[in-house]
Design a protein around this motif. Structure first.
Motif, PDB file in Angstrom:
ATOM      1  N   GLY A  86      -0.209  -0.043 -12.773  1.00  0.00           N
ATOM      2  CA  GLY A  86      -0.012  -0.422 -11.363  1.00  0.00           C
ATOM      3  C   GLY A  86      -0.613   0.607 -10.427  1.00  0.00           C
ATOM      4  O   GLY A  86      -1.796   0.908 -10.492  1.00  0.00           O
ATOM      5  N   GLY A  87       0.225   1.185  -9.588  1.00  0.00           N
ATOM      6  CA  GLY A  87      -0.238   2.227  -8.667  1.00  0.00           C
ATOM      7  C   GLY A  87      -0.291   3.607  -9.285  1.00  0.00           C
ATOM      8  O   GLY A  87      -0.468   4.604  -8.572  1.00  0.00           O
ATOM      9  N   ASP A 107      -4.904  -0.976 -16.197  1.00  0.00           N
ATOM     10  CA  ASP A 107      -4.305  -2.104 -15.486  1.00  0.00           C
ATOM     11  C   ASP A 107      -5.316  -3.243 -15.416  1.00  0.00           C
ATOM     12  O   ASP A 107      -6.533  -3.003 -15.330  1.00  0.00           O
ATOM     13  CB  ASP A 107      -3.875  -1.705 -14.074  1.00  0.00           C
ATOM     14  N   THR A 108      -4.800  -4.476 -15.455  1.00  0.00           N
ATOM     15  CA  THR A 108      -5.677  -5.642 -15.401  1.00  0.00           C
ATOM     16  C   THR A 108      -6.140  -5.952 -13.982  1.00  0.00           C
ATOM     17  O   THR A 108      -7.077  -6.731 -13.799  1.00  0.00           O
ATOM     18  CB  THR A 108      -4.960  -6.892 -15.952  1.00  0.00           C
ATOM     19  N   ALA A 113      -6.646  -0.235 -10.504  1.00  0.00           N
ATOM     20  CA  ALA A 113      -7.441   0.737 -11.247  1.00  0.00           C
ATOM     21  C   ALA A 113      -8.333   1.536 -10.303  1.00  0.00           C
ATOM     22  O   ALA A 113      -8.498   2.756 -10.462  1.00  0.00           O
ATOM     23  CB  ALA A 113      -8.273   0.022 -12.311  1.00  0.00           C
ATOM     24  N   PHE A 114      -8.897   0.866  -9.302  1.00  0.00           N
ATOM     25  CA  PHE A 114      -9.733   1.552  -8.321  1.00  0.00           C
ATOM     26  C   PHE A 114      -8.916   2.590  -7.547  1.00  0.00           C
ATOM     27  O   PHE A 114      -9.384   3.697  -7.286  1.00  0.00           O
ATOM     28  CB  PHE A 114     -10.356   0.549  -7.349  1.00  0.00           C
ATOM     29  N   PHE A 115      -7.685   2.231  -7.191  1.00  0.00           N
ATOM     30  CA  PHE A 115      -6.815   3.165  -6.478  1.00  0.00           C
ATOM     31  C   PHE A 115      -6.557   4.416  -7.314  1.00  0.00           C
ATOM     32  O   PHE A 115      -6.627   5.544  -6.805  1.00  0.00           O
ATOM     33  CB  PHE A 115      -5.490   2.491  -6.124  1.00  0.00           C
ATOM     34  N   PHE A 151       6.519  -2.659 -18.081  1.00  0.00           N
ATOM     35  CA  PHE A 151       5.260  -3.377 -18.292  1.00  0.00           C
ATOM     36  C   PHE A 151       5.461  -4.712 -18.995  1.00  0.00           C
ATOM     37  O   PHE A 151       5.021  -5.755 -18.522  1.00  0.00           O
ATOM     38  CB  PHE A 151       4.304  -2.492 -19.098  1.00  0.00           C
ATOM     39  N   ALA A 152       6.138  -4.698 -20.129  1.00  0.00           N
ATOM     40  CA  ALA A 152       6.305  -5.916 -20.937  1.00  0.00           C
ATOM     41  C   ALA A 152       7.463  -5.680 -21.893  1.00  0.00           C
ATOM     42  O   ALA A 152       8.035  -4.586 -21.947  1.00  0.00           O
ATOM     43  CB  ALA A 152       5.024  -6.214 -21.718  1.00  0.00           C
ATOM     44  N   SER A 153       7.801  -6.710 -22.654  1.00  0.00           N
ATOM     45  CA  SER A 153       8.836  -6.509 -23.676  1.00  0.00           C
ATOM     46  C   SER A 153       8.335  -5.504 -24.702  1.00  0.00           C
ATOM     47  O   SER A 153       7.128  -5.303 -24.867  1.00  0.00           O
ATOM     48  CB  SER A 153       9.150  -7.835 -24.358  1.00  0.00           C
TER      49      SER A 153
END
Length: 222
Positions: A86-87, A107-108, A113-115, A151-153
């Protein structure tokens, strides 16, 4: 709340966690908070908008993982992947607090990702890198530690990133309260993986449960 007030609260939290951060590291963390707040207005990096709330819910929350990572590293340099960053949480915070940990944030979402790449450039963090990709499609050298924060399980997290583990490497998944259902799903889908430690995290100023789950392939135990 001014930047000086935020810095004082951050320093107090770091002291509570016995992190021993330098003034330069504290300044970088506050600068990162400023960038996160500024870019969030356009890029929607986080649903939390108030800098004071960001400090506790994001920065200090991410600081809580530093002591466990340091214990795991035992003085050795680490190569770490932060998935669904994320950030840049916790990846950017880790990179600022420990220059011996080389951090790649994945990150997708391209703007996120640019940040992170911009943060690395503006704060001079040579140990921070950004990758815009689905983690399961990423072609990159393997890592010593793979971490994530909401993020996910656990089953999906380990399945999607397993190809990026070095031999003997581990996953370190940040979660809220003890994820009993996710652990049961992980045992069912990946019985060859071992959750060898569930560590409670103390987040100064945050009245909520946090834990860190350490996972590795069974064959690497012992």
């Amino acid at each position: 709340m001014t930047d000086l007030d935020l810095r004082a609260r951050l320093a107090a939290a770091a002291n509570t966690l016995s992190l021993g951060l330098t003034d330069h590291q504290l300044d970088r963390l506050i600068a990162y908070l400023g960038l996160l707040s500024k870019w969030n207005k356009v890029y929607n990096l986080t649903a939390v908008r108030d800098p004071e709330a960001m400090l506790t819910q994001h920065l200090v929350d991410s600081l809580s993982v530093i002591p466990p990572l340091r214990r795991h590293a035992a003085g050795q340099p680490l190569r770490l992947m932060d998935v669904g960053s994320g950030g840049g949480l916790p990846g950017v915070v880790i990179a600022i607090c420990d220059p011996t940990i080389d951090v790649t944030c994945v990150d997708t979402v391209g703007k996120k990702a640019f940040f992170i790449a911009q943060v690395a450039a503006e704060l001079g963090l040579a140990n921070l890198h950004a990758e815009h990709s689905r983690v399961e499609q990423l072609k990159i050298a393997p890592f010593d530690v793979i971490t994530s924060r909401a993020f996910a399980s656990l089953a999906d997290f380990t399945e999607w990133t397993r190809m990026h583990l070095k031999p003997g490497a581990v996953w370190a998944a940040m979660k809220g309260q003890h994820p009993a259902e996710e652990l049961e799903e992980l045992r069912r889908r990946a019985p060859e993986l071992a959750v060898f430690h569930v560590e409670q995290l103390d987040v100064p100023g945050l009245d909520a449960q946090r834990c860190l789950l350490w996972i590795r392939p069974e064959a690497s135990i012992g």
